[in-house]
Motif scaffolding. Structure first.
Motif, PDB file in Angstrom:
ATOM      1  N   ARG A   1     -54.302   4.501  13.237  1.00  0.00           N
ATOM      2  CA  ARG A   1     -54.947   3.772  14.166  1.00  0.00           C
ATOM      3  C   ARG A   1     -54.025   2.505  14.547  1.00  0.00           C
ATOM      4  O   ARG A   1     -53.244   2.072  13.741  1.00  0.00           O
ATOM      5  N   ALA A   2     -53.697   2.665  15.973  1.00  0.00           N
ATOM      6  CA  ALA A   2     -52.850   1.794  16.526  1.00  0.00           C
ATOM      7  C   ALA A   2     -53.505   0.370  16.969  1.00  0.00           C
ATOM      8  O   ALA A   2     -54.439   0.787  17.840  1.00  0.00           O
ATOM      9  N   PHE A   3     -53.161  -0.517  16.534  1.00  0.00           N
ATOM     10  CA  PHE A   3     -53.682  -1.957  16.958  1.00  0.00           C
ATOM     11  C   PHE A   3     -52.809  -2.697  18.046  1.00  0.00           C
ATOM     12  O   PHE A   3     -51.754  -3.079  17.715  1.00  0.00           O
TER      13      PHE A   3
ATOM     14  N   PRO B   1     -55.089   3.304  21.455  1.00  0.00           N
ATOM     15  CA  PRO B   1     -55.418   2.219  20.722  1.00  0.00           C
ATOM     16  C   PRO B   1     -56.927   2.211  19.794  1.00  0.00           C
ATOM     17  O   PRO B   1     -57.567   2.878  20.521  1.00  0.00           O
ATOM     18  N   VAL B   2     -56.857   1.538  18.855  1.00  0.00           N
ATOM     19  CA  VAL B   2     -58.237   1.311  18.273  1.00  0.00           C
ATOM     20  C   VAL B   2     -59.162   0.820  19.394  1.00  0.00           C
ATOM     21  O   VAL B   2     -59.055   0.074  20.283  1.00  0.00           O
ATOM     22  N   GLY B   3     -60.301   1.516  19.114  1.00  0.00           N
ATOM     23  CA  GLY B   3     -61.487   1.208  19.974  1.00  0.00           C
ATOM     24  C   GLY B   3     -61.385   2.393  21.227  1.00  0.00           C
ATOM     25  O   GLY B   3     -62.822   2.440  21.725  1.00  0.00           O
TER      26      GLY B   3
END
Lengths: 125, 125
Positions: free
Chosen positions: B112-114, B37-39
């Motif tokens: 980018r996967a939120f 995930p994003v981050g």
């Protein structure tokens, strides 16, 4: 942090739907940027953000967050909401997916709105 | 361009739901990066992408695109899909919002996967 970000998103959609420009700008960090829709020039100054939202807040409108389409990851979020505006006897509906980055205080650092002309629906009232 | 991007998104969700790793990687440009995930650290090499998707394609799974939540803007898109995997007698459901940038050929440049841990649902079968 996720809770703080969710609160900012809810306040943002409420302000976009029924607040004034100052209500919206209060949710942005001083150095914030706005790209709406994605692919258009990025607004980088407070004056540009104010000008952008003044157009919106001058209209009859309402907005609703899609609670099932809010995703928060780290200091980033993506969410879908629907905005309905009424202009010159027409009702315009657009339902973008907004992507935001937040600062440590939960204020919006960047906003990018994903939508295209095919996502804008116009109908007579 | 929007049509080409939509086709890539549909192929992506189909491949994530029932294809093998090569089917998925074929949709990515050679220089592509993945943040999921994003981050979390961004995967930048083909080997890292392969390793990432190998975990997924080794599982019993299916995926579905939410047709009402696909937004395309310029060479960018945001869309929601639901992925259900079955591992060790548990069914895991996650429904991220993915954000992608595309090259001129409609191949994925960045993904980018939120989603956050609160978006992952586990239930016994």
């Amino acid at each position: 942090m996720a809770q703080q970000i969710r609160a900012t998103i809810e306040r943002y959609v409420t302000a976009v739907g029924s607040g004034d420009t100052d209500d919206i700008l209060a949710l942005y960090a001083p150095e914030a940027t706005v790209e709406d829709p994605v692919g258009t020039p990025i607004r980088t100054t407070r004056e540009q953000l104010r000008e952008f939202y003044d157009v919106l807040t001058g209209l009859e409108r309402h907005a609703e967050l899609h609670e099932d389409a809010v995703r928060i990851a780290d200091r980033h979020a993506a969410f879908r909401f629907t905005l309905v505006t009424t202009v010159a006897g027409q009702r315009f509906t657009v339902s973008p997916i907004d992507v935001m980055e937040f600062d440590a205080d939960g204020r919006i650092l960047t906003m990018r709105a994903f939508w295209g002309s095919e996502d804008l629906r116009a109908e007579p009232i």
